[in-house]
Scaffold this active site. Structure first.
Site, PDB file in Angstrom:
ATOM      1  CG  MET A 528      -3.240 134.578-105.817  1.00 50.78           C
ATOM      2  SD  MET A 528      -2.791 133.577-107.242  1.00 50.78           S
ATOM      3  CE  MET A 528      -4.334 132.751-107.589  1.00 50.78           C
ATOM      4  CB  CYS A 529      -8.439 138.863-106.693  1.00 52.56           C
ATOM      5  SG  CYS A 529      -8.338 137.752-108.110  1.00 52.56           S
ATOM      6  CB  THR A 530      -6.803 143.938-104.965  1.00 52.53           C
ATOM      7  OG1 THR A 530      -5.403 143.742-105.204  1.00 52.53           O
ATOM      8  CG2 THR A 530      -6.989 145.050-103.947  1.00 52.53           C
TER       9      THR A 530
END
Length: 666
Positions: A528-530
């Site tokens: 979900m995190c870049t």
């Protein structure tokens, strides 16, 4: 024998803006309520042209308080000054100016009598400056006095005024050589002596070596700031007073005006003067307050006022500083660069995270005045080190809304920017509507924001968040620029315009074979995190801003065709002042490589195809509702589903039928 009164061109003052800036700083930090005299230094010069506006000017600038001898040019001469800055306008107005200039003249006379003037001849052209600084309104009242002691000298009618002859031209070269060897404070006034070997030039403290006790007829010179063919400049007045004290009765004066690099005929003048007084040491009379001309009226004694409110205000100063680099770029490198086109481009940034922060800073550096943010997140503790518009304090109590805080940070960095932040959730394809009322409000606001901006930047984390802004931006034919990051790769691209007269360029979704769906459900934290190398965002953000500038500089704007390298065989021949206008820039940091890619619009694109754009224009929110709630609706509407079905209908040719035994042999 007839005699003629000698007339002098008075000094005029010129005060650069930087002097008032320095005076403001001095007043606030050093002077405060101190009304004691302060030393300042001005410069005057030999004018480079007979009609030059610099004639007879004494100039002050920001360096006048902390003056450095090394900065004096070869055609400049020092004027020693005294500044008296008053705390109130009444003190400024009520000063006994006649008494003051008489006192200054007496001080000058004392320097002449005690011989100190010979050590610092520049004090013969000194000035006194009174000021009042209204720092609230940025108004500066000032009045110069150039004290001049009256002396009794007239032009000798037998030899009034004449130009230096060709035979005497060598004297000018000798003066120039001599000036280069002495302190600038001494070279404005000098002694001259002619012998069989030529001309000799000397300092005032060499008087006895030049003339001894025989002061009947002497020859002297001074640097003359006047360009009049008949009248010398103001510095000669006090020089004659010095000669009067030396008991000189006949003098030949060279008004030195020649600059060797001009290669013009000699402009210097000879004056022949006689002392006509009877008392060499009578009480002095002093004049010299500067006169000003207002309109067509005669010049009168009055102070000047510099109203610098529009320039000295910090916001104005910030505007000037921001513009400076852009102006230098245009003046020195790209004279055809249209800065106003960039400054007036209204920019909407969807995403106020790492990309949004860096893109906004780069746009400000280009002078963009209107920057808006859309983001529904809050500032978390992981953000400030990667996202330059936030600080540690922004993370407290659950974090400040990113969009609003980003806009506030821009205003703190540069008050001249008009920035707004909108905490807004963009409706996303593949995410069914949970609350139609709130999502309809968000949708309407998104449409209005895109409509009211010129360029839209898609800087969000997920593909589905970029879909609806792409549709709307294409339908409204806005400049749309997309930036996406991988761990060590990036893509920066502009979306094609429906107004393109040549092949229309593709958008972010043109190469997809399916419409975007929910990519966030059931994802782990790392998914979900870049997760990206820190430098990737900076590189991509810089390219985003430069791509925008390249687009607006092209005469076709958002419809500009893609260009590659200028020496490429298939490149568009036009280049704007900054170079080419590519379609896509893809970078790969693991091998430090960057390539340009051009892709055409897909007629079945889920975001920019005619079918999708026409549906949105006709149905609006109803189309968006179906796109979000109905699975595969966009695939069907765009034609992607039909393309997939045709691919699935491909069957094996009947001539390839074989029985089981043949298949076993295979």
């Amino acid at each position: 024998m007839d005699q003629k009164v000698i007339q002098f061109f008075p000094f005029r003052s010129f005060v650069d803006l930087s002097f008032f800036q320095a005076l403001s700083t001095k007043k606030l930090n050093d002077f405060k309520l101190d009304q004691s005299e302060k030393l300042v230094t001005g410069l005057y010069s030999i004018p480079v042209a007979l009609s030059s506006g610099s004639n007879n000017l004494v100039s002050l600038n920001g360096d006048s308080f902390e003056f450095k001898i090394s900065t004096v040019a070869s055609n400049e001469y020092i004027s020693n000054g005294v500044l008296l800055n008053f705390n109130t306008i009444d003190d400024f107005r009520n000063l006994d100016k006649g008494k003051l200039i008489q006192q200054q003249g007496q001080k000058l006379w004392n320097l002449i009598v005690n011989g100190e003037i010979e050590l610092t001849p520049s004090k013969l052209s000194s000035f006194y400056l009174i000021t009042f600084s209204d720092l609230k309104k940025f108004k500066f009242y000032y009045w110069f006095a150039f004290p001049a002691i009256h002396s009794d000298w007239n032009l000798d009618s037998e030899f009034l005024v004449s130009r230096v002859s060709e035979d005497e031209g060598l004297i000018l070269a000798e003066i120039e050589k001599w000036s280069a060897t002495v302190n600038p404070s001494q070279r404005g006034f000098f002694l001259l002596q002619k012998s069989d070997d030529g001309w000799k030039v000397g300092k005032l403290d060499q008087w006895n070596d030049f003339y001894g006790l025989d002061n009947g007829v002497v020859t002297v010179g001074f640097a003359d700031p006047s360009s009049s063919p008949h009248h010398p400049g103001w510095p000669l007045r006090n020089f004659l007073t010095y000669l009067q004290h030396k008991a000189v009765r006949n003098v030949k004066v060279l008004c030195y005006r020649d600059l060797s690099y001009l290669n013009t005929e000699h402009r210097s003048l000879w004056l022949s003067l006689k002392f006509t007084g009877t008392d060499m040491n009578k009480p002095i009379r002093v004049t010299g307050w500067e006169r000003i001309s207002i309109g067509n009226s005669a010049a009168k004694l009055a102070p000047k006022m510099a109203d610098l409110a529009s320039l000295m205000d910090p916001r104005r100063l910030a505007d000037q500083a921001v513009d400076l680099n852009l102006k230098l770029m245009r003046w020195r490198i790209a004279p055809d660069l249209d800065i106003d086109k960039v400054k007036n481009t209204r920019c909407l940034l969807l995403g106020a995270g790492t990309l949004g922060s860096y893109v906004a800073r780069a746009l400000m550096a280009w002078g963009v005045k209107k920057i808006s943010f859309i983001d529904n997140a809050t500032v978390s503790y992981s953000n400030p080190v990667r996202q330059s518009l936030y600080t540690f304090n922004d993370c407290f109590n659950g974090g400040k809304p990113k969009a609003k805080q980003a806009a506030e940070s821009l205003s703190l960095i540069y008050p001249g920017v008009e920035s707004e932040g909108y905490s807004l959730s963009v409706p996303m394809i593949g995410h069914p509507i949970a609350n139609e009322t709130s999502e309809k409000i968000a949708y309407d606001q998104l449409v209005d924001l895109i409509q009211n901006h010129d360029a839209v930047f898609l800087l969000m984390d997920s593909r589905e968040a970029r879909w609806l802004p792409t549709v709307i931006g294409c339908a409204l034919d806005k400049i749309v620029i997309n930036a996406a990051l991988g761990f060590d790769s990036y893509v920066v691209m502009r979306h094609g315009s429906r107004e393109s007269t040549t092949d229309r360029l593709g958008c972010y979704f043109c190469n997809d074979i399916y419409a975007p769906t929910d990519s966030l459900a059931d994802q782990t934290l790392d998914q979900m995190c870049t997760v990206t190398r820190p430098g990737v965002a900076l590189i991509a953000s810089g390219l985003v801003s430069e791509l925008l500038v390249s687009i607006v500089q092209h005469p076709s704007g958002r419809a500009a065709p893609a260009t590659k390298d200028p020496d490429s065989a298939d490149t568009e021949t036009f280049t704007h002042p900054l170079g080419i206008v590519p379609h896509q820039i893809r970078g790969f940091l693991h091998r430090f490589e960057q390539i340009k890619v051009t892709g055409q619009n897909s007629p079945y694109c889920s975001a920019c195809s005619d079918a999708i754009i026409d549906a949105w224009k006709f149905e609006g929110w109803e189309f968006v509702k179906k796109a979000l709630n109905v699975r595969n609706y966009v695939d069907e509407k765009s034609g992607l589903a039909e393309v997939q079905r045709k691919a699935d209908e491909i069957t094996v040719d009947e001539n390839w039928d074989f029985d089981d035994e043949e298949s076993e042999e295979f």
